[in-house]
Design an enzyme around this catalytic site. Structure first.
Site, mmCIF file in Angstrom:
data_model
loop_
_atom_site.group_PDB
_atom_site.id
_atom_site.type_symbol
_atom_site.label_atom_id
_atom_site.label_comp_id
_atom_site.label_asym_id
_atom_site.label_seq_id
_atom_site.Cartn_x
_atom_site.Cartn_y
_atom_site.Cartn_z
ATOM 1 N N GLU A 1 0.813 -1.227 0.000
ATOM 2 C CA GLU A 1 0.000 0.000 0.000
ATOM 3 C C GLU A 1 0.837 1.264 0.000
ATOM 4 O O GLU A 1 0.554 2.210 -0.734
ATOM 5 C CB GLU A 1 -0.961 0.017 1.197
ATOM 6 N N HIS B 1 -10.329 -4.903 10.682
ATOM 7 C CA HIS B 1 -11.024 -4.698 9.404
ATOM 8 C C HIS B 1 -12.328 -3.919 9.550
ATOM 9 O O HIS B 1 -13.141 -3.931 8.639
ATOM 10 C CB HIS B 1 -11.341 -6.054 8.749
#
Lengths: 327, 339
Positions: A60, A129
């Site tokens: 990322e 998450h």
């Protein structure tokens, strides 16, 4: 008007803007061959080729920075994070590079880039998450932060974000991808920075954004059955925030509930309440109440998760409280 | 394998004079910067390039105007070598409106869009992915430019470095990653920070051509660049160069030159290989330089540097209204664009 899912509305926006401007490309994990982890980019590889729909390694920080570099020299990247939870690895690129480049270069390098992906909690994905990141990015000057709650807004705002010459944080609702709504066949955009009064009623204002718009609308339906009519102010853009839309509604209803998906401390609601106290102090008939996630990491167990999340019953209770109605 | 014909980078008098001039300008400019810092005319962090001039000078002398450069916070020398004026750099250091970044960037954030100088960046390793992105953009458009990314040796232990090199090796991008190994990440010796001492070898991990270069020898730097540039322009291939050099000053103006992390004796040993002295000696031996010509050059440079100081000192502070400018731009056009 066609009835379209939030997912397909986003797909349409990507496709239309990529046709319109060759500088626009999509990059991220699983966006190409796999058609997107959430299928938002379905069919785009086939249509635009591998130079414009680019699968990345799971990296990322690296590919967010690739986007920033490409934007500096004239391309218009759309960087997809499989979820915003993973974007924390890239936050240096978003905050230290994308958001500040224009300022620290004395106006020489603007940053036409979109960082997008699903935000907030889904179901039983537990602590790492299930986070809503609005307030993190909205804190940063140099960024725009957008959080659409409907297919119509998702498409119109993504098109605006791609055309914007500044970095835009685009927060999609993970639980919204399958939701449906009306989307015009013809070309349209939704301007960044404009809230939308999603429902009109005189008794109380619910101010919200993103996935919580759906929650607010469901609460409003149930409240209406009890004769309580609420304004639902959908901010749509978190930064720059449409303060006038908030204060116009609150001055009319004299009561407000601020509903957000994230945590309470330093959350988006804190900023909304500040605008209300500054501009509507003499109009308020009750203290403003905030509805938000419990101040804990998201638990896995179903009942605990439900208890942690803001939802329709909590929103209804808050509205009744600001109206001094016994539950 | 047949010997590859190298581009002609042999020394000649005119070129050598240019290189010497560029390096001397950087040296005298930064000596003046140190003086201004001591007087409080320059604030914040201020990292000098003294001792490392052959690296930036050698690299820039090989690039085309349409190539790109991105670098770290130790950026004054490279900015000058790329062609930024001493006036605009000094005014930036003074925090003035005529500075290259309008006084908003300072020492660590020198930018010049006209020269494709994509900035000094303040987070170690954080700018390395940007270079990879510029490489991606060059290939996307089918161009034959390259981008040079300078970094210190401490950056190679950072995730941003590895993520970038992996993508550059995977996608074949025209990026030249230049590690300026000055042996110390602030006060931490390379041997105390890195598990591998020859960090150019890290290129092998990512299928990226790599080499070790003597950074005190401007010609060695130029030779290494010639190879790397050819790779970038003809095959969209990256290169990792470890250019070994030494900083003669402290990490920044607020840090000691020597002390607990390196000895004065070590410093003195390295200063014997001052890149400017090495070039002067070479030119003297070739009859390309004499005392009178050097004195003329020094005199001319002293005047340029003093002029930069005077210009910066006279330049106005950024106006109060500048505070809220350059946070966002107005989006001006949504017309279709074809690359």
């Amino acid at each position: 008007m066609a009835i379209v899912t939030y997912r397909d509305a986003l797909n349409q926006a990507l496709r239309e803007e990529m046709h319109k401007d060759d500088r626009v490309f999509l990059m991220g994990e699983e966006v190409a061959v796999y058609n997107g982890a959430y299928k938002v980019s379905k069919g785009l590889l086939e249509e635009f080729g591998e130079m414009r729909v680019v699968d990345t390694p799971i990296t990322e920080l690296g590919f967010a920075g690739v986007g920033v570099g490409a934007a500096m020299v004239g391309l218009r990247p759309i960087i997809e994070f499989m979820t915003w939870n993973f974007a924390l690895l890239a936050i240096d690129q978003i905050v230290n590079a994308a958001a500040k480049m224009l300022y620290m270069s004395g106006g020489q390098y603007n940053m036409p880039i979109v960082f997008r992906g699903p935000n907030g909690a889904a179901l039983q994905l537990s602590a790492q998450h299930s986070q809503a990141w609005e307030s993190w990015f909205a804190h940063i000057p140099g960024l725009k932060v957008v959080a659409p709650g409907t297919p119509y807004d998702a498409k119109g705002l993504l098109k605006s974000a791609i055309r914007d010459d500044n970095p835009v944080i685009f927060l999609e609702g993970e639980m919204l991808y399958n939701t449906k709504g009306e989307v015009p066949e013809e070309e349209y955009v939704v301007p960044i920075g404009k809230a939308d009064l999603k429902r009109e009623g005189g008794h109380c204002s619910i101010i919200t954004s993103g996935k919580m718009v759906l929650t607010a609308m469901q609460a409003a339906d149930l409240l209406a059955k009890e004769g309580i009519k609420v304004d639902v102010v959908d901010l749509r853009t978190i930064r720059p925030m449409d303060v006038e839309a908030i204060t116009t509604s609150v001055k009319k209803t004299n009561r407000a509930v601020v509903l957000e998906e994230g945590w309470e401390i330093c959350g988006i609601g804190a900023q909304v309440v500040d605008y209300i106290q500054r501009d509507c102090f003499d109009y308020l008939d009750a203290p403003v109440i905030r509805v938000h996630q419990a101040d804990v990491p998201m638990p896995y167990a179903k009942a605990l998760e439900k208890a942690a999340k803001p939802d329709v019953p909590k929103t209804i209770a808050a509205v009744k409280k600001v109206m001094y109605i016994e539950a | 394998m047949a010997a590859k014909k190298k581009p002609d980078v042999k020394s000649n008098a005119a070129l050598n004079t240019e290189l010497l001039h560029a390096m001397l300008l950087q040296r005298r400019f930064e000596e003046k910067v140190a003086e201004a810092y001591a007087l409080g005319k320059i604030g914040g962090f201020c990292h000098l390039y003294i001792g490392q001039e052959a690296v930036g000078t050698g690299v820039m002398s090989m690039l085309r105007p349409d190539d790109y450069v991105v670098t770290t916070y130790r950026d004054h020398g490279q900015a000058l070598a790329r062609g930024m004026t001493p006036r605009s750099v000094m005014a930036e250091l003074f925090g003035r409106a005529d500075g290259c970044s309008g006084g908003k960037g300072g020492s660590m954030h020198l930018f010049d869009r006209n020269l494709n100088f994509l900035g000094g960046h303040g987070i170690v390793g954080g700018h390395v992915p940007l270079a990879t992105g510029v490489g991606f953009a060059i290939k996307y458009r089918g161009g034959d430019q390259c981008i040079v990314c300078f970094m210190g040796e401490a950056a190679v232990n950072n995730g941003a470095f590895h993520e970038s090199l992996n993508m550059a090796g995977l996608w074949k991008l025209p990026v030249i990653y230049v590690i300026e190994n000055n042996k110390y990440g602030m006060g931490t010796a390379e041997s105390r920070a890195s598990s591998i001492q020859h960090m150019y070898k890290r290129g092998d991990t990512y299928s990226i051509a790599n080499a070790e270069v003597d950074g005190q020898d401007v010609f060695a730097v130029r030779d290494a660049l010639a190879d790397a540039i050819e790779r970038a322009r003809t095959n969209y291939e990256s290169t990792l160069l470890e250019i070994r050099t030494y900083r003669f000053m402290g990490h920044s103006m607020s840090d000691a030159v020597s002390g607990t992390y390196r000895t004065k004796a070590e410093l003195e040993e390295y200063m014997k290989r001052d890149p400017i002295t090495l070039l002067k000696n070479k030119m003297n031996a070739a009859g390309e330089l004499n005392d009178a010509r050097l004195a003329d050059m020094e005199k001319e440079i002293a005047a340029v540097v003093q002029d930069a100081w005077d210009f910066a000192d006279a330049s106005p502070e950024p106006p109060p209204g500048a505070l809220y400018e350059d946070v966002l731009v107005e989006t001006t056009s949504d017309s279709p664009v074809r690359v």
